[in-house]
Design an enzyme around this catalytic site. Structure first.
Site, PDB file in Angstrom:
ATOM      1  N   ARG A  98       0.842  -1.203   0.000  1.00 21.00           N
ATOM      2  CA  ARG A  98       0.000   0.000   0.000  1.00 21.00           C
ATOM      3  C   ARG A  98       0.874   1.248   0.000  1.00 21.00           C
ATOM      4  O   ARG A  98       2.094   1.173   0.077  1.00 21.00           O
ATOM      5  CB  ARG A  98      -0.916   0.020   1.227  1.00 21.00           C
ATOM      6  CG  ARG A  98      -0.180   0.069   2.550  1.00 21.00           C
ATOM      7  CD  ARG A  98      -1.144   0.066   3.709  1.00 21.00           C
ATOM      8  NE  ARG A  98      -0.444   0.061   4.989  1.00 21.00           N
ATOM      9  CZ  ARG A  98      -1.069   0.049   6.176  1.00 21.00           C
ATOM     10  NH1 ARG A  98      -2.390   0.007   6.216  1.00 21.00           N
ATOM     11  NH2 ARG A  98      -0.361   0.056   7.294  1.00 21.00           N
ATOM     12  N   ASP A 119       6.249  -7.891   1.221  1.00 24.18           N
ATOM     13  CA  ASP A 119       5.683  -7.240   2.398  1.00 24.18           C
ATOM     14  C   ASP A 119       5.482  -8.280   3.487  1.00 24.18           C
ATOM     15  O   ASP A 119       5.674  -9.480   3.251  1.00 24.18           O
ATOM     16  CB  ASP A 119       4.355  -6.536   2.078  1.00 24.18           C
ATOM     17  CG  ASP A 119       4.199  -5.232   2.866  1.00 24.18           C
ATOM     18  OD1 ASP A 119       4.565  -5.217   4.060  1.00 24.18           O
ATOM     19  OD2 ASP A 119       3.744  -4.230   2.278  1.00 24.18           O
ATOM     20  N   ASN A 167      11.837   0.124   0.146  1.00 26.95           N
ATOM     21  CA  ASN A 167      10.785   1.022   0.614  1.00 26.95           C
ATOM     22  C   ASN A 167      10.260   0.653   2.000  1.00 26.95           C
ATOM     23  O   ASN A 167       9.711   1.507   2.702  1.00 26.95           O
ATOM     24  CB  ASN A 167       9.628   1.016  -0.391  1.00 26.95           C
ATOM     25  CG  ASN A 167       8.411   1.747   0.119  1.00 26.95           C
ATOM     26  OD1 ASN A 167       8.386   2.971   0.184  1.00 26.95           O
ATOM     27  ND2 ASN A 167       7.378   1.009   0.500  1.00 26.95           N
ATOM     28  N   ALA A 168      10.420  -0.589   2.415  1.00 26.08           N
ATOM     29  CA  ALA A 168       9.842  -1.056   3.672  1.00 26.08           C
ATOM     30  C   ALA A 168      10.327  -0.219   4.855  1.00 26.08           C
ATOM     31  O   ALA A 168      11.517   0.096   4.956  1.00 26.08           O
ATOM     32  CB  ALA A 168      10.192  -2.525   3.896  1.00 26.08           C
ATOM     33  N   LEU A 181      11.877  10.409  23.210  1.00 27.01           N
ATOM     34  CA  LEU A 181      13.034   9.587  23.547  1.00 27.01           C
ATOM     35  C   LEU A 181      13.032   9.193  25.019  1.00 27.01           C
ATOM     36  O   LEU A 181      13.437   8.081  25.378  1.00 27.01           O
ATOM     37  CB  LEU A 181      14.315  10.343  23.206  1.00 27.01           C
ATOM     38  CG  LEU A 181      15.614   9.558  23.363  1.00 27.01           C
ATOM     39  CD1 LEU A 181      15.611   8.319  22.479  1.00 27.01           C
ATOM     40  CD2 LEU A 181      16.811  10.436  23.019  1.00 27.01           C
ATOM     41  N   TYR A 183      13.146   6.759  14.163  1.00 23.75           N
ATOM     42  CA  TYR A 183      12.841   6.831  12.736  1.00 23.75           C
ATOM     43  C   TYR A 183      13.785   7.788  12.013  1.00 23.75           C
ATOM     44  O   TYR A 183      14.349   7.460  10.962  1.00 23.75           O
ATOM     45  CB  TYR A 183      11.388   7.282  12.566  1.00 23.75           C
ATOM     46  CG  TYR A 183      10.921   7.402  11.134  1.00 23.75           C
ATOM     47  CD1 TYR A 183      10.499   6.282  10.429  1.00 23.75           C
ATOM     48  CD2 TYR A 183      10.875   8.638  10.496  1.00 23.75           C
ATOM     49  CE1 TYR A 183      10.050   6.379   9.118  1.00 23.75           C
ATOM     50  CE2 TYR A 183      10.431   8.755   9.191  1.00 23.75           C
ATOM     51  CZ  TYR A 183      10.020   7.631   8.513  1.00 23.75           C
ATOM     52  OH  TYR A 183       9.583   7.748   7.218  1.00 23.75           O
ATOM     53  N   THR A 194      -1.041   9.848   2.317  1.00 19.88           N
ATOM     54  CA  THR A 194      -1.207   8.396   2.360  1.00 19.88           C
ATOM     55  C   THR A 194      -2.221   8.048   3.442  1.00 19.88           C
ATOM     56  O   THR A 194      -2.697   8.910   4.182  1.00 19.88           O
ATOM     57  CB  THR A 194       0.123   7.697   2.675  1.00 19.88           C
ATOM     58  OG1 THR A 194       0.562   8.104   3.995  1.00 19.88           O
ATOM     59  CG2 THR A 194       1.198   8.055   1.648  1.00 19.88           C
TER      60      THR A 194
END
Length: 339
Positions: A91, A112, A164-165, A173, A242, A280
């Site tokens: 997706r 995926d 892309n995953a 934190l 991330y 998205t």
């Protein structure tokens, strides 16, 4: 801005071959969400292919000409006969990339997690690709993925490898657990390194030793694209894990590009793409204020679309982009952060 590197600069066929595709991409509507960016092109490293015929087909100049048969490039099919592997493609951005490459004539191998098997299978059936369910964070995932490529790709080799995953485990934190940090690192960064090594690419470890698992699974002129993020450039509150992984991918692309230029099959490039705010399913679930700020924090005052990222990925993977390697292309509408 297109910066041409390599001396002397002359208006030769070699110069044209190096800069034709980057110039064409930046002048087409598909690059609408790219602004204020610099692309450096190495002279002599690109290939124009059937560039003129391809451009004619896009601008409509060849539409009424029935006196000749258009080549695949003239039909707008950039990846006829190519095989492309896309991770995390059930997706969103990954699905848009898979759909775009299939439309350009490529055979898509989609990967995926098992939980997304139904969506992935449906997408691969739609684009004529092949699905492979695998959690890339699992031990031995890279070896199973390698076996999948050897079985499905012609001669066991890919033309495009698109990482892309990715996952998020957002928390400040101070409150983030070690497990939450490590989960993101395993999928977003470690999986990329392990897969590349399993595919026989030069290692990121000391000395650049190649993997012992077998030959390189990319053809000459192969393309590798990593999906980074604008937050990897600017950082983001609550996304230390991330942002760290996405910044590392940009650095990895820059470092590995010089190694690939001298080792392995000729002409392999590696680049990263740093999306800004993209519309998205994930961003649509954001709070209203967050979405408003995300859309307004760039020069175009709007969000981008997965198709914008797919177009940029196709540009970096086409044959004529051989002069572009080791770079991070921001597809963010000239976002206010991370300049």
């Amino acid at each position: 801005m297109v910066v041409v590197r390599g001396a002397p600069f002359t208006l030769s066929s070699q110069t044209f071959a190096s800069i034709a595709w980057p110039l064409a991409f930046l002048l087409l509507h598909e690059s609408a969400f790219i602004s204020g960016q610099k692309i450096t092109v190495e002279l002599g490293a690109g290939s124009s292919g059937d560039f003129c015929a391809w451009l004619e087909s896009l601008t409509g100049a060849a539409n009424n000409d029935t006196s000749r048969t258009l080549s695949p490039a003239a039909e707008g099919k950039l990846f006829i006969g190519k095989t492309c592997l896309v991770t995390g493609c059930s997706r969103g951005i990954g699905a848009a990339i898979a759909t775009r490459f299939a439309a350009e004539g490529a055979r898509v191998l989609g990967v995926d997690v098992p939980g997304a098997r139904q969506r992935l299978t449906a997408l691969m059936e739609e684009v004529g690709g092949t699905a492979f369910s695998q959690d890339l964070a699992e031990e031995g995932a890279e070896k199973r993925l390698r076996d999948f490529v050897l079985a499905e790709a012609p001669a066991g080799k890919l033309d495009c490898l698109i990482h892309n995953a990715g996952v998020t485990r957002d928390r400040t934190l101070r409150r983030m657990t070690a497990e939450e940090f490590e989960q993101v690192v395993k999928v977003n960064l470690e999986a990329v390194l392990r897969i590349n090594e399993a595919f026989g690419l030069p290692s990121h470890t000391e000395g650049g030793t190649k993997s012992q698992l077998g030959p390189v699974l990319l053809n000459p002129l192969g393309r590798i694209v990593l999906l980074s993020s604008i937050n990897g450039i600017a950082g983001a509150f609550g996304q230390t894990n991330y942002s760290f992984t996405k910044a590392a991918l940009s650095g990895y692309a820059h470092a590995l590009a010089s190694v690939l230029s001298t080792r392995g099959p000729p002409g392999i490039t590696i680049n990263a793409i740093a999306p800004g705010f993209i519309e998205t399913d994930m961003t649509r679930r954001m709070p209203t204020l967050g979405k408003f700020l995300g859309r307004r924090a760039n020069a175009l005052s709007q969000g981008g679309y997965p198709e914008d990222i797919a177009a940029a990925t196709a540009f970096l993977c086409c044959e004529g982009s051989g002069g572009v390697s080791g770079q991070t292309l921001r597809v963010c509408g000239l976002n206010a952060v991370g300049k």
